[in-house]
Motif scaffolding. Structure first.
Motif, short mmCIF file in Angstrom:
data_model
loop_
_atom_site.label_atom_id
_atom_site.label_comp_id
_atom_site.label_asym_id
_atom_site.label_seq_id
_atom_site.Cartn_x
_atom_site.Cartn_y
_atom_site.Cartn_z
N VAL A 140 30.89 32.58 39.44
CA VAL A 140 31.64 31.73 40.42
C VAL A 140 32.83 32.56 41.09
O VAL A 140 33.33 32.01 42.13
N GLY A 141 33.56 33.23 40.38
CA GLY A 141 34.59 34.07 41.11
C GLY A 141 34.41 34.67 42.11
O GLY A 141 35.28 34.50 43.48
N SER A 142 33.17 35.52 42.27
CA SER A 142 32.96 36.04 43.41
C SER A 142 32.85 35.17 44.68
O SER A 142 33.23 35.48 45.77
N PHE A 143 31.92 33.98 44.33
CA PHE A 143 31.52 33.16 45.44
C PHE A 143 33.05 32.61 45.96
O PHE A 143 33.38 32.38 47.04
N ASP A 148 44.21 42.99 59.02
CA ASP A 148 45.57 42.50 59.49
C ASP A 148 45.48 40.83 59.04
O ASP A 148 45.76 39.99 60.01
N VAL A 149 44.79 40.63 58.09
CA VAL A 149 45.07 39.32 57.41
C VAL A 149 46.41 38.85 56.47
O VAL A 149 46.49 39.91 55.71
N SER A 150 46.82 38.15 56.71
CA SER A 150 48.02 37.99 55.80
C SER A 150 47.97 37.82 54.45
O SER A 150 46.88 37.60 53.89
N PHE A 151 49.13 38.12 53.76
CA PHE A 151 49.32 38.05 52.21
C PHE A 151 48.14 38.93 51.55
O PHE A 151 47.39 38.41 50.77
N PRO A 152 48.02 40.31 51.72
CA PRO A 152 47.06 41.10 51.32
C PRO A 152 47.29 41.25 49.62
O PRO A 152 46.36 41.33 48.87
N ILE A 153 48.86 41.25 49.42
CA ILE A 153 48.83 41.31 47.81
C ILE A 153 48.49 40.20 47.20
O ILE A 153 47.81 40.19 46.07
N PHE A 154 48.75 38.98 47.64
CA PHE A 154 48.23 37.87 47.23
C PHE A 154 46.73 37.68 46.93
O PHE A 154 46.14 37.45 45.90
N TRP A 155 46.10 37.90 47.98
CA TRP A 155 44.63 37.93 48.10
C TRP A 155 43.91 39.08 46.96
O TRP A 155 42.88 38.70 46.36
N GLY A 156 44.57 40.25 46.95
CA GLY A 156 44.17 41.15 46.07
C GLY A 156 44.38 40.89 44.68
O GLY A 156 43.30 40.92 43.77
N LEU A 157 45.39 40.10 44.31
CA LEU A 157 45.86 39.78 42.81
C LEU A 157 44.91 38.42 42.54
O LEU A 157 44.21 38.51 41.49
N PHE A 158 44.62 37.50 43.64
CA PHE A 158 43.92 36.35 43.41
C PHE A 158 42.26 36.98 43.04
O PHE A 158 41.76 36.40 42.25
N SER A 159 41.71 37.83 43.82
CA SER A 159 40.55 38.50 43.51
C SER A 159 40.28 39.08 42.10
O SER A 159 39.43 39.03 41.53
N PHE A 160 41.45 39.62 41.99
CA PHE A 160 41.44 40.43 40.67
C PHE A 160 41.30 39.34 39.36
O PHE A 160 40.52 39.75 38.48
N LEU A 161 41.98 38.29 39.48
CA LEU A 161 42.22 37.41 38.35
C LEU A 161 40.78 36.67 38.41
O LEU A 161 40.26 36.39 37.23
N ILE A 162 40.27 36.15 39.44
CA ILE A 162 39.15 35.00 39.72
C ILE A 162 37.93 35.77 39.46
O ILE A 162 36.95 35.04 39.00
N ASN A 163 37.88 37.19 39.30
CA ASN A 163 36.96 37.75 39.21
C ASN A 163 36.38 37.93 37.80
O ASN A 163 35.19 38.16 37.37
N PHE A 164 37.34 37.42 36.72
CA PHE A 164 37.03 37.31 35.56
C PHE A 164 36.10 36.21 35.04
O PHE A 164 35.68 36.22 34.04
N VAL A 165 35.92 35.05 36.11
CA VAL A 165 35.21 34.15 36.10
C VAL A 165 33.83 34.58 36.46
O VAL A 165 33.51 34.84 37.60
N GLN A 166 32.85 34.82 35.82
CA GLN A 166 31.39 35.34 36.01
C GLN A 166 30.81 34.60 37.09
O GLN A 166 30.81 33.27 37.00
#
Length: 343
Positions: free
Chosen positions: A240-243, A220-238
């Motif tokens: 640093v993205g995960s942190f 029940d954390v707000s904006f799950p679509i935003f965070w999922g999309l953010f995690s998908f995009l920033i994960n391409f940065v080796q």
């Protein structure tokens, strides 16, 4: 001979800074060029499959471009949906965040002996006010214009790559390697390794984004679509993205959720997702071709991030692998290639 070698070193010292300067100044050309190469490599197996089926090259290119356009459209729709969620959210979250952060600032100031007023709502209201956040994004027209220009240039270069108007194999043969057999062998290795990297990275980033969004939804954390999309995009940065995902989402959850077992298990879930996909499955899928040591990864991220910004961070590792494969082809530079490798 010594004079000639000294002259070559001096020329190299002069040429390298000029080359880096041109890469930075002409980034509006080089970023779409390199990015389009990686996208074209991703669709190269599909092009070969269609060729074996007797499909004309022009039709195959049109199919690939159509897939890319549909993918971009899907991404735009997800961004619009997540933005709509944020815009339509009531102000209770922002008020809660303001109160909680102000209280935290008050506690920190008290520890350090600073005079503080706990109910000073003016401290962070300008940062946590929803209208102020969206009004500070800058000129929307400029952002859209630059994005559209980069997208069109990328599609243009993709067509050139797929139509083989730009041929890496011939370029290697005429410049660096100058041996037909070695050029073909090197090109095949570059192609296979980069295709594997792109496929694995897209898959791992997709799974990371999906599970991050689901974790936000179930806790029940707000904006799950935003965070999922953010995690998908920033994960391409080796690395640093995960942190970045874990830290930012943990801070966000800390503001929204009460400090309880729910918050602990949520942070554990998103951290576990990053470790599972980024630190365990991704290296297994990548194999030894991408065994680059941590120092090389960090230096590569800093360098290409400085040259090209966020696109440089995304493309830093595949570009490094590209040059590592080239260095492995010459006896004089194989030591440097081993230096870049892990272990």
């Amino acid at each position: 001979m010594d004079k000639l070698r000294t002259t070559n070193y001096l020329l190299l010292i002069i040429v390298i800074p000029i080359l880096f300067y041109l890469l930075k100044v002409l980034s509006f050309i080089f970023i779409p060029l390199f990015f389009s190469m990686f996208v074209a490599l991703l669709f190269l197996p599909l092009m070969r499959f269609l060729k074996r089926r007797g499909v004309h090259k022009i039709i195959s290119i049109c199919i690939v471009i159509l897939i890319i356009i549909l993918g971009v459209k899907l991404g735009v729709e997800l961004v619009k949906l997540s933005s709509k969620q944020i815009m339509e959210s009531n102000s209770s979250f922002f008020l809660k965040a303001q109160t909680k952060v102000n209280h935290l600032v008050y506690e920190i100031e008290s520890v350090f002996g600073e005079d503080a007023i706990e109910d000073d709502n003016a401290k962070l209201s300008r940062f946590l006010n929803k209208d102020a956040i969206f009004n500070n994004f800058g000129s929307t027209l400029t952002i859209v214009s630059k994005t559209l220009t980069a997208l069109l240039m990328t599609i243009f270069f993709i067509v050139l790559w797929l139509a083989e108007s730009i041929n890496i194999e011939n370029l290697l043969n005429k410049t660096l390697l100058k041996k037909r057999h070695q050029s073909i062998k090197t090109f095949i290795k570059i192609e296979n390794d980069l295709i594997k990297f792109i496929k694995v990275k897209v898959l791992v980033s997709f799974l990371t984004g999906v599970f991050t969004g689901l974790a936000c939804y179930f806790f029940d954390v707000s904006f799950p679509i935003f965070w999922g999309l953010f995690s998908f995009l920033i994960n391409f940065v080796q690395m640093v993205g995960s942190f970045a995902t874990v830290i930012l989402l943990s801070i966000f959850a800390f503001v929204e959720l009460e400090a309880s077992s729910t918050l602990f298990f949520f942070i554990l879930a998103i951290a576990g997702t990053q470790v599972l996909y980024g630190s365990i499955l991704e290296p297994i899928f990548m194999g030894k071709s991408f065994s680059i040591n941590v120092i090389t990864v960090l230096v590569s991220l800093m360098f290409w991030g400085f040259i090209w910004g966020v696109p440089g961070l995304i493309m830093a590792i595949p570009i490094t692998v590209f040059f590592k494969i080239i260095l492995e082809q010459f006896p004089s530079t194989r030591g440097l290639a081993k230096l870049l490798s892990a272990g």
